[in-house]
Design a protein around this motif. Structure first.
Motif, PDB file in Angstrom:
ATOM      1  N   PHE A 127      93.563 -84.485 102.765  1.00 20.44           N
ATOM      2  CA  PHE A 127      92.365 -84.977 103.619  1.00 20.44           C
ATOM      3  C   PHE A 127      91.173 -85.310 102.548  1.00 20.44           C
ATOM      4  O   PHE A 127      91.400 -86.004 101.405  1.00 20.44           O
ATOM      5  N   GLY A 128      90.959 -83.960 101.945  1.00 16.56           N
ATOM      6  CA  GLY A 128      89.839 -84.191 101.083  1.00 16.56           C
ATOM      7  C   GLY A 128      88.844 -83.055 101.291  1.00 16.56           C
ATOM      8  O   GLY A 128      87.427 -84.174 100.576  1.00 16.56           O
ATOM      9  N   ASN A 129      87.922 -82.362 101.890  1.00 21.42           N
ATOM     10  CA  ASN A 129      87.431 -81.680 102.071  1.00 21.42           C
ATOM     11  C   ASN A 129      85.987 -81.347 101.235  1.00 21.42           C
ATOM     12  O   ASN A 129      85.212 -82.039 102.067  1.00 21.42           O
ATOM     13  N   VAL A 130      86.107 -81.048  99.933  1.00 18.93           N
ATOM     14  CA  VAL A 130      84.977 -80.783  98.973  1.00 18.93           C
ATOM     15  C   VAL A 130      84.874 -82.150  99.099  1.00 18.93           C
ATOM     16  O   VAL A 130      84.064 -82.283  97.866  1.00 18.93           O
ATOM     17  N   VAL A 131      85.854 -83.416  98.603  1.00 23.06           N
ATOM     18  CA  VAL A 131      85.119 -84.813  98.615  1.00 23.06           C
ATOM     19  C   VAL A 131      83.594 -84.642  99.106  1.00 23.06           C
ATOM     20  O   VAL A 131      82.811 -84.874  99.116  1.00 23.06           O
ATOM     21  N   ILE A 132      84.628 -84.801 101.007  1.00 24.20           N
ATOM     22  CA  ILE A 132      83.351 -84.591 101.434  1.00 24.20           C
ATOM     23  C   ILE A 132      81.796 -84.093 101.804  1.00 24.20           C
ATOM     24  O   ILE A 132      80.723 -84.577 102.013  1.00 24.20           O
ATOM     25  N   GLU A 133      82.330 -82.425 101.288  1.00 28.20           N
ATOM     26  CA  GLU A 133      81.083 -82.011 100.828  1.00 28.20           C
ATOM     27  C   GLU A 133      79.906 -82.071  99.894  1.00 28.20           C
ATOM     28  O   GLU A 133      79.307 -82.316  99.307  1.00 28.20           O
ATOM     29  N   ALA A 134      80.682 -82.749  98.755  1.00 31.38           N
ATOM     30  CA  ALA A 134      80.285 -83.462  97.445  1.00 31.38           C
ATOM     31  C   ALA A 134      78.988 -84.519  98.020  1.00 31.38           C
ATOM     32  O   ALA A 134      78.120 -84.939  97.363  1.00 31.38           O
ATOM     33  N   LEU A 135      79.414 -85.850  98.883  1.00 28.85           N
ATOM     34  CA  LEU A 135      79.032 -86.757  99.428  1.00 28.85           C
ATOM     35  C   LEU A 135      78.152 -86.268 100.246  1.00 28.85           C
ATOM     36  O   LEU A 135      77.043 -86.963  99.750  1.00 28.85           O
ATOM     37  N   ALA A 136      78.064 -85.140 100.710  1.00 27.32           N
ATOM     38  CA  ALA A 136      77.000 -85.332 101.742  1.00 27.32           C
ATOM     39  C   ALA A 136      75.264 -84.874 100.702  1.00 27.32           C
ATOM     40  O   ALA A 136      74.845 -84.574 101.137  1.00 27.32           O
ATOM     41  N   CYS A 137      76.125 -84.702  99.636  1.00 26.98           N
ATOM     42  CA  CYS A 137      74.682 -84.091  98.631  1.00 26.98           C
ATOM     43  C   CYS A 137      74.688 -85.004  98.107  1.00 26.98           C
ATOM     44  O   CYS A 137      73.450 -84.423  96.868  1.00 26.98           O
ATOM     45  N   GLY A 138      75.147 -85.789  98.225  1.00 30.71           N
ATOM     46  CA  GLY A 138      74.926 -86.766  97.057  1.00 30.71           C
ATOM     47  C   GLY A 138      75.338 -86.746  95.813  1.00 30.71           C
ATOM     48  O   GLY A 138      75.619 -87.866  94.676  1.00 30.71           O
ATOM     49  N   CYS A 139      76.461 -86.017  95.741  1.00 27.96           N
ATOM     50  CA  CYS A 139      77.175 -86.447  94.018  1.00 27.96           C
ATOM     51  C   CYS A 139      78.554 -86.865  94.804  1.00 27.96           C
ATOM     52  O   CYS A 139      79.460 -87.105  95.351  1.00 27.96           O
ATOM     53  N   GLN A 140      78.220 -87.625  93.436  1.00 25.05           N
ATOM     54  CA  GLN A 140      79.377 -88.688  93.371  1.00 25.05           C
ATOM     55  C   GLN A 140      80.980 -88.073  92.924  1.00 25.05           C
ATOM     56  O   GLN A 140      80.663 -87.345  92.235  1.00 25.05           O
TER      57      GLN A 140
END
Length: 366
Positions: A270-283
């Motif tokens: 899945f990639g939880n870290v991807v969603i966590e980053a996006l949730a803070c606006g980090c591309q």
């Protein structure tokens, strides 16, 4: 119960650290308002196996409408499904990457015979299969299983994950990164599977540009050390900011401080870290082998970043263009838009609502 759904969680104490062991075993206890059953795992087993769980399970699940299970390759799985079948309880089985080509490449001489002899039968007798992304759906389609699959993303706890300009400023100041320097991020366990060995050449080609690399996580197999050694060879050690694993509740500040998450993973369910980053606006810049990648390509705002083949030339070209854009125009408003979209689609609350609708759909199937 707030949503009209009563949930029991049934598991074992296998793999739980001694300091975190539950005080009540083989009986129900309340955790955050949910009834949880921790069963003692058999000490003579190297897997999550519990005779006590199997003994009590018929009574524990009696009267249940649906069993949401995640137990592929686990010795308890078939036994649990058999007990559910005896009580005419529908099973919704989470795949969790267990049937991916990458998974079958790990000890294939054991997995393929077990799959054909055991797992396939029970998977075909499930009411439905749970996939967390389009990639996982495609992975199981090649196996021609007869049970239908339904897509439900991982629910991510985003309570502490949101755009915070002040946190960005303070954290970058603590990391000694000025506002004119793009901060790249690698976050999570450092392992061969994550593809970190693909990054040194990419970063070396951008030696002439301003950037720093924030490395957060535990090195599990020497992949992190190898990355740092390669960068040292090309005189880029001074660009690295190395941090150990950071508690989930404290990661938000580092996501806010960062500008681009790099994840060239060979396989990511899945990639939880991807969603966590996006949730803070980090591309994010991720590989197509990252489970959530196709979902982002289809539905995310264009500002999410990019999904690129694991080809360093593609990554080099995109990264150089990205840095040039970043240095000329890095508006905070686009980060807030990205964070808002992520929360609306991947927060625990949003996914819980989708899960309830999906459960009703499965229960209504004949």
């Amino acid at each position: 119960m707030q949503q009209g759904v009563e949930v029991d969680v049934i598991t074992t104490n296998f793999g739980i650290k001694p300091a975190d062991q539950p005080t009540a075993l083989n009986q129900a206890s309340l955790r955050n308002g949910v009834r949880v059953w921790y069963f003692q795992h058999d000490r003579d087993s190297k897997r999550a196996y519990s005779r006590e769980l199997l003994k009590q399970l018929p009574q524990v699940i009696c009267g249940a409408d649906l069993l949401h299970l995640s137990a592929i390759w686990q010795p308890l799985g078939p036994r649990i499904q058999k007990i559910a079948a005896q009580q005419n309880i529908k099973v919704f089985h989470s795949i969790r990457g267990a049937l991916s080509p990458f998974s079958f490449q790990q000890r294939p001489w054991l997995k393929w015979p077990y799959y054909w002899g055991v797992e396939r039968y029970w998977l075909n007798h499930c009411a439905a299969l749970h996939v967390t992304g389009i990639q996982e759906k495609n992975e199981i389609e090649r196996l021609h299983l007869t049970s239908p699959s339904h897509l439900l993303p991982n629910p991510i706890n985003l309570t502490d994950s949101y755009c915070n300009l002040e946190a960005r400023r303070l954290t970058r100041r603590g990391l000694e990164v000025d506002e004119k320097t793009p901060l790249l991020l690698i976050c999570g366990r450092q392992h061969y599977k994550k593809g970190l060995d693909r990054l040194p050449r990419l970063l070396q080609t951008m030696k002439d540009m301003r950037w720093k690399l924030l490395l957060i996580g535990t090195d599990e197999d020497g992949s992190g050390a190898a990355l740092k050694a390669k960068l040292h060879e090309v005189n880029l050690s001074h660009r690295i900011i190395d941090k150990p694993t950071i508690a989930a509740k404290d990661l938000s500040s580092f996501y806010n401080a960062s500008d681009l998450l790099l994840l060239p993973s060979r396989h990511e369910n899945f990639g939880n870290v991807v969603i966590e980053a996006l949730a803070c606006g980090c591309q994010v810049l991720i590989s197509p082998q990252t489970g959530v990648s196709e979902d982002l390509q289809m539905h995310a705002p264009r500002s999410y970043g990019a999904t690129l083949p694991l080809d360093s030339d593609h990554w080099v070209m995109w990264m150089r263009q990205w840095m040039q854009r970043w240095l000329s125009d890095n508006p905070w408003s686009s980060r807030e838009t990205l964070a808002r979209w992520t929360g609306e689609n991947y927060s625990q609350e949003a996914v819980a609502q989708r899960a309830i609708q999906l459960y009703h759909t499965i229960l209504e199937q004949k």
